[in-house]
Design a protein around this motif. Structure first.
Motif, PDB file in Angstrom:
ATOM      1  N   ARG A  34       1.320   3.875  -3.067  1.00  9.37           N
ATOM      2  CA  ARG A  34       1.082   5.311  -2.875  1.00  9.37           C
ATOM      3  C   ARG A  34       2.294   6.110  -3.326  1.00  9.37           C
ATOM      4  NH1 ARG A  34      -3.637   5.810  -0.649  1.00  9.37           N
ATOM      5  NH2 ARG A  34      -4.288   4.257   0.855  1.00  9.37           N
ATOM      6  N   VAL A  75      -5.360   3.060  -6.058  1.00  7.99           N
ATOM      7  CA  VAL A  75      -4.468   2.243  -5.234  1.00  7.99           C
ATOM      8  C   VAL A  75      -5.189   0.957  -4.817  1.00  7.99           C
ATOM      9  CG1 VAL A  75      -3.281   2.125  -2.994  1.00  7.99           C
ATOM     10  CG2 VAL A  75      -3.067   4.169  -4.408  1.00  7.99           C
ATOM     11  N   ASP A 135      -7.621   8.841  -6.487  1.00 12.47           N
ATOM     12  CA  ASP A 135      -6.335   8.271  -6.041  1.00 12.47           C
ATOM     13  C   ASP A 135      -6.513   7.047  -5.164  1.00 12.47           C
ATOM     14  OD1 ASP A 135      -4.844  10.055  -7.373  1.00 12.47           O
ATOM     15  OD2 ASP A 135      -4.301  11.299  -5.634  1.00 12.47           O
ATOM     16  N   ARG A 136      -7.403   7.171  -4.186  1.00  7.90           N
ATOM     17  CA  ARG A 136      -7.581   6.078  -3.226  1.00  7.90           C
ATOM     18  C   ARG A 136      -8.088   4.810  -3.937  1.00  7.90           C
ATOM     19  NH1 ARG A 136     -11.396   3.670  -0.750  1.00  7.90           N
ATOM     20  NH2 ARG A 136     -12.975   4.926  -1.789  1.00  7.90           N
ATOM     21  N   GLU A 196       0.845  -1.193   0.000  1.00  4.64           N
ATOM     22  CA  GLU A 196       0.000   0.000   0.000  1.00  4.64           C
ATOM     23  C   GLU A 196       0.885   1.250   0.000  1.00  4.64           C
ATOM     24  OE1 GLU A 196      -3.251  -0.340   2.662  1.00  4.64           O
ATOM     25  OE2 GLU A 196      -3.829   1.771   2.391  1.00  4.64           O
ATOM     26  N   LYS A 197       1.874   1.231   0.875  1.00  2.25           N
ATOM     27  CA  LYS A 197       2.811   2.361   0.944  1.00  2.25           C
ATOM     28  C   LYS A 197       3.555   2.500  -0.393  1.00  2.25           C
ATOM     29  CE  LYS A 197       6.844   3.601   3.632  1.00  2.25           C
ATOM     30  NZ  LYS A 197       7.813   2.918   4.484  1.00  2.25           N
TER      31      LYS A 197
END
Ligand SMILES: [Fe+2]
Ligand SMILES: [Fe+2]
Length: 364
Positions: free
Chosen positions: A69, A96, A92-93, A65-66
């Motif tokens: 992002r 991802v 964006d969310r 996830e990191k």
């Protein structure tokens, strides 16, 4: 071997276990002629190339996830919306989330496919007519157990999300296990399922350049799978020449149906369900959007030349393949000439764009 199942696999609607009946002759080879030098060579290679899941560096911290992002942001979102043209633009969310789910979905299906390979190869040990084929298959059984172990550990200990077996893949695996004809196990598993997996692994490596653990896992498994596909090609290469028309027709039917099941499996309904998207709308999108279509076609790039080498790219199979746009791969190298697939440069470039990475104009 000890690892923590932080995120156990979800159970499919069909239940936590499944019983499949198959009636198949088990063959003893009392001749032990051991004349097939190429199979014996593969067996030697397999024994020497064995590795242990604990050889991998499991201390690597996997935070996709990191990572997503960091590497995504506006460029990745725009590339996703432009190239993939989803039914509605994603923020964006969501971009991802979709990427994380697609990745976890793909890896989960790798895991389930590996379990299918483990069971199918155990069947080959029993049913293959030649002793040297049994020896190699036994070596492959150990490879497949390790592959199940490694993907399972990665998904449950590192990734934190996973999916149950896809119904299309489950149907195909059931058919392969149920079939009583020994060559169908090879054809289904070693040529079709593993051929597709080999191409998919190649793409996984391109999509996850910044995750060292999955890079190591994939490279090791690909080296094993390349031998497995070669085993299928070597075992079947003389078989279909002497078959009757009726027997050959059964093989064609099987290939065409398996191809459709594998193509449908790649529509990723389960991802849209989990995202709370309208599944019907998104499946239509996945079916028709050129990028997704191209991506799915690419996954057949290893299967088509291997079928050709076996003499199974018959007029009926050619016609079915022409229809879904995968006959174009017929002149690529088969698995006995070129073990690992190289994804085409244009696709690598597109995938890099989807990750929001800058690519030089001259190509990847
Ligand atoms: Fe495998
Ligand atoms: Fe395999």
């Amino acid at each position: 071997m000890k690892y923590e199942q932080r995120n156990p696999l979800p159970i499919p609607a069909s239940g936590p276990s499944e019983s499949v009946s198959s009636t198949m002759d088990t063959i003893f080879d009392w001749r032990y002629a051991l004349e097939q030098e190429n199979l014996l060579g593969l067996y030697e290679k397999g024994k020497l190339a064995t590795w242990n899941a604990s050889d991998l560096d499991w201390s690597i911290d996997v935070d996709l996830e990191k990572m997503m992002r960091q590497r995504s942001g506006a460029a990745a979102r725009e590339a996703f919306n432009q190239l993939l043209q989803p039914p509605r633009p994603l923020d964006d969310r969501e971009t991802v989330e979709v990427n994380l789910n697609m990745n976890a979905w793909m890896l989960s299906q790798f895991l389930h496919g590996e379990q299918g390979a483990l069971l199918a190869t155990a069947k080959i040990v029993q049913a293959a007519p030649l002793e040297e084929a049994k020896w190699y298959a036994a070596n492959q059984v150990a490879d497949e157990a390790r592959h199940v172990e490694v993907y399972h550990r990665y998904l449950t200990e590192k990734l934190g999300r996973s999916f149950e077996v896809n119904p299309h893949l489950q149907t195909l695996l059931d058919q392969i296990i149920e079939d009583s004809r020994w060559d169908m196990t090879y054809l289904g598993m070693q040529i079709m399922v593993e051929g597709l997996a080999l191409a998919a692994f190649g793409l996984m490596k391109v999509q996850m350049p910044d995750e060292p653990l999955i890079q190591d896992i994939t490279s090791r498994i690909m080296a094993d799978e390349a031998r497995h596909v070669a085993f299928g090609v070597l075992s079947l290469q003389d078989l279909y020449r002497d078959m009757t028309e009726a027997e050959l027709r059964e093989r064609e039917d099987f290939i065409i149906e398996a191809t459709h099941l594998m193509r449908d499996r790649l529509l990723m309904e389960q991802v849209y369900e989990r995202m709370g998207f309208d599944v019907k709308v998104w499946v239509t999108w996945a079916t028709n959007t050129p990028f997704m279509k191209g991506f799915r076609q690419m996954l057949f790039s290893k299967i088509v030349p291997n079928l050709k080498r076996l003499g199974l790219l018959t007029p009926r199979v050619r016609e079915a393949y022409e229809k879904i746009g995968i006959l174009q791969f017929e002149n690529l190298k088969d698995s006995t000439q070129d073990a690992e697939p190289t994804p085409p440069a244009e696709l690598v470039q597109l995938l890099a764009k989807l990750q929001g990475a800058e690519q030089p104009a001259s190509g990847a």
